[in-house]
Scaffold this motif. Structure first.
Motif, PDB file in Angstrom:
ATOM      1  N   GLY A   1     -52.239 -13.991  20.298  1.00 13.46           N
ATOM      2  CA  GLY A   1     -52.607 -14.909  19.519  1.00 13.46           C
ATOM      3  C   GLY A   1     -52.778 -14.409  17.996  1.00 13.46           C
ATOM      4  N   ASP A   2     -53.977 -14.735  17.355  1.00 14.46           N
ATOM      5  CA  ASP A   2     -54.047 -14.299  15.948  1.00 14.46           C
ATOM      6  C   ASP A   2     -55.535 -13.702  15.769  1.00 14.46           C
ATOM      7  OD1 ASP A   2     -51.664 -15.248  14.982  1.00 14.46           O
ATOM      8  OD2 ASP A   2     -52.640 -17.340  14.549  1.00 14.46           O
ATOM      9  N   HIS A   3     -55.845 -12.937  16.883  1.00 16.60           N
ATOM     10  CA  HIS A   3     -57.191 -12.436  16.946  1.00 16.60           C
ATOM     11  C   HIS A   3     -57.092 -10.972  17.360  1.00 16.60           C
ATOM     12  CE1 HIS A   3     -59.259 -16.057  16.178  1.00 16.60           C
ATOM     13  NE2 HIS A   3     -58.598 -16.592  17.442  1.00 16.60           N
ATOM     14  N   ASP A   4     -57.115 -10.595  18.533  1.00 19.19           N
ATOM     15  CA  ASP A   4     -57.245  -9.150  19.158  1.00 19.19           C
ATOM     16  C   ASP A   4     -55.934  -8.278  19.571  1.00 19.19           C
ATOM     17  OD1 ASP A   4     -60.077  -8.935  18.615  1.00 19.19           O
ATOM     18  OD2 ASP A   4     -60.564  -9.936  20.546  1.00 19.19           O
ATOM     19  N   ALA A   5     -55.024  -9.378  19.887  1.00 18.02           N
ATOM     20  CA  ALA A   5     -53.774  -8.547  20.494  1.00 18.02           C
ATOM     21  C   ALA A   5     -52.720  -9.921  20.650  1.00 18.02           C
ATOM     22  CB  ALA A   5     -54.174  -8.082  21.775  1.00 18.02           C
ATOM     23  N   ARG A   6     -51.482  -9.199  20.808  1.00 17.48           N
ATOM     24  CA  ARG A   6     -50.413 -10.121  20.730  1.00 17.48           C
ATOM     25  C   ARG A   6     -49.390  -9.838  21.725  1.00 17.48           C
ATOM     26  NH1 ARG A   6     -48.799 -11.428  14.376  1.00 17.48           N
ATOM     27  NH2 ARG A   6     -50.588 -13.033  14.129  1.00 17.48           N
ATOM     28  N   CYS A   7     -48.818 -10.419  22.441  1.00 17.87           N
ATOM     29  CA  CYS A   7     -47.655 -10.439  23.288  1.00 17.87           C
ATOM     30  C   CYS A   7     -46.622 -10.601  22.296  1.00 17.87           C
ATOM     31  CB  CYS A   7     -47.702 -11.195  24.506  1.00 17.87           C
ATOM     32  SG  CYS A   7     -48.924 -10.695  25.681  1.00 17.87           S
ATOM     33  N   SER A   8     -45.693  -9.887  22.031  1.00 14.70           N
ATOM     34  CA  SER A   8     -44.492 -10.283  21.000  1.00 14.70           C
ATOM     35  C   SER A   8     -43.189  -9.541  21.535  1.00 14.70           C
ATOM     36  CB  SER A   8     -44.713  -9.374  19.921  1.00 14.70           C
ATOM     37  OG  SER A   8     -45.003  -8.029  19.764  1.00 14.70           O
ATOM     38  N   PHE A   9     -42.024 -10.304  20.792  1.00 13.94           N
ATOM     39  CA  PHE A   9     -40.645 -10.016  20.926  1.00 13.94           C
ATOM     40  C   PHE A   9     -40.142  -9.803  19.530  1.00 13.94           C
ATOM     41  CE2 PHE A   9     -36.530 -11.677  22.708  1.00 13.94           C
ATOM     42  CZ  PHE A   9     -35.786 -10.473  23.067  1.00 13.94           C
ATOM     43  N   SER A  10     -39.415  -8.735  19.354  1.00 12.94           N
ATOM     44  CA  SER A  10     -38.792  -8.577  18.066  1.00 12.94           C
ATOM     45  C   SER A  10     -37.570  -7.706  18.139  1.00 12.94           C
ATOM     46  CB  SER A  10     -39.643  -8.052  17.153  1.00 12.94           C
ATOM     47  OG  SER A  10     -40.124  -6.831  17.537  1.00 12.94           O
ATOM     48  N   GLY A  11     -36.641  -7.693  17.010  1.00 16.59           N
ATOM     49  CA  GLY A  11     -35.644  -7.016  17.252  1.00 16.59           C
ATOM     50  C   GLY A  11     -34.826  -6.890  15.836  1.00 16.59           C
ATOM     51  N   TYR A  12     -34.036  -6.290  15.635  1.00 10.30           N
ATOM     52  CA  TYR A  12     -33.060  -6.217  14.562  1.00 10.30           C
ATOM     53  C   TYR A  12     -31.741  -5.517  14.527  1.00 10.30           C
ATOM     54  CZ  TYR A  12     -35.100  -1.491  13.808  1.00 10.30           C
ATOM     55  OH  TYR A  12     -35.322  -0.190  13.813  1.00 10.30           O
ATOM     56  N   ARG A  13     -30.859  -5.804  13.976  1.00 14.20           N
ATOM     57  CA  ARG A  13     -29.661  -5.083  13.966  1.00 14.20           C
ATOM     58  C   ARG A  13     -29.690  -3.738  12.968  1.00 14.20           C
ATOM     59  NH1 ARG A  13     -24.209  -4.760  11.746  1.00 14.20           N
ATOM     60  NH2 ARG A  13     -22.616  -4.910  13.109  1.00 14.20           N
ATOM     61  N   LEU A  14     -29.309  -2.621  13.440  1.00 18.63           N
ATOM     62  CA  LEU A  14     -29.222  -1.492  12.867  1.00 18.63           C
ATOM     63  C   LEU A  14     -28.369  -1.048  12.089  1.00 18.63           C
ATOM     64  CD1 LEU A  14     -31.151   1.514  12.612  1.00 18.63           C
ATOM     65  CD2 LEU A  14     -29.852   2.244  14.500  1.00 18.63           C
ATOM     66  N   TYR A  15     -26.956  -1.451  12.589  1.00 19.52           N
ATOM     67  CA  TYR A  15     -25.671  -1.320  11.791  1.00 19.52           C
ATOM     68  C   TYR A  15     -24.384  -1.960  12.650  1.00 19.52           C
ATOM     69  CZ  TYR A  15     -25.263   3.006  14.783  1.00 19.52           C
ATOM     70  OH  TYR A  15     -25.026   3.799  15.902  1.00 19.52           O
TER      71      TYR A  15
END
Length: 202
Positions: free
Chosen positions: A188-202
């Motif tokens: 959530g928006d307080h002490d911790a987050r479970c997240s998933f992220s990514g990006y294209r390097l090249y």
């Protein structure tokens, strides 16, 4: 060219028709030739400009294809029973989704273009909780995280950083593996987050 052409016009005013044709035909011929050359030069320049516009558009499209990045997280704390075994985890709060690769309804990232990608997951188990998280690519396990606060009252955080080659249309997502227990995963928006992220390097 301008001087000779002007002189020809001036002389033409005092010349007979026969003299005009005989004496100044080469001057007019040269002027016409120069005009034709200018017309051809303008046509060539116009064609070059059109080619540059097409190349610029191609480079823009190529740049847009490589610009892929997303970040999503679970917006509230989730009881451990919310995470069904081997079911896709839906990260419902999306802060960034360049390239529209991440689908908030399914929790699945679909590669909009082929290339090298980097993915990151963060999982936070809270107070005697634990869970196995698997990062999947087209159904195959690419990475594993295990936040484990099983025998103590505190947070346990586990992360993955995974570099992979993807083809356009490949799908990446997270699931709960064969282990889970305890109270909840903190997010959530307080002490911790479970997240998933990514990006294209090249």
């Amino acid at each position: 060219m301008k001087v000779s052409f002007a002189f020809a016009l001036l002389s033409l005013a005092y010349a007979t028709p026969e003299q005009s044709v005989l004496e100044y035909f080469p001057v007019f011929n040269e002027a016409k030739s120069n005009i034709d050359e200018l017309k051809q030069l303008m046509a060539d320049l116009k064609a070059e400009v059109e080619d540059l516009k097409a190349e610029n558009q191609r480079l823009r499209e190529e740049l847009n294809a490589t610009r892929v990045a997303f970040y999503a997280y679970i917006s509230v704390d989730r009881g451990i029973d919310w995470f069904s075994l081997n079911k896709k985890i839906i990260y419902d709060k999306v802060n960034l989704n360049i390239g529209d690769g991440y689908d908030v309804l399914t929790g699945v990232f679909t590669a909009p273009s082929s290339g090298t990608y980097i993915f990151n997951t963060v999982s936070v188990a809270y107070n005697k909780s634990y869970m196995t998280l698997l990062l999947k690519i087209n159904g195959n396990t690419a990475d594993i995280a295990f936040p484990d606060a099983y025998n103590h009252d505190d947070r346990s955080t586990a992360t993955t950083v995974t570099i992979v080659m993807l083809l356009k249309g490949d799908q990446v997502y997270a699931v709960n593996g064969d282990k889970k227990g305890g109270r909840m995963m903190e997010s959530g928006d307080h002490d911790a987050r479970c997240s998933f992220s990514g990006y294209r390097l090249y």
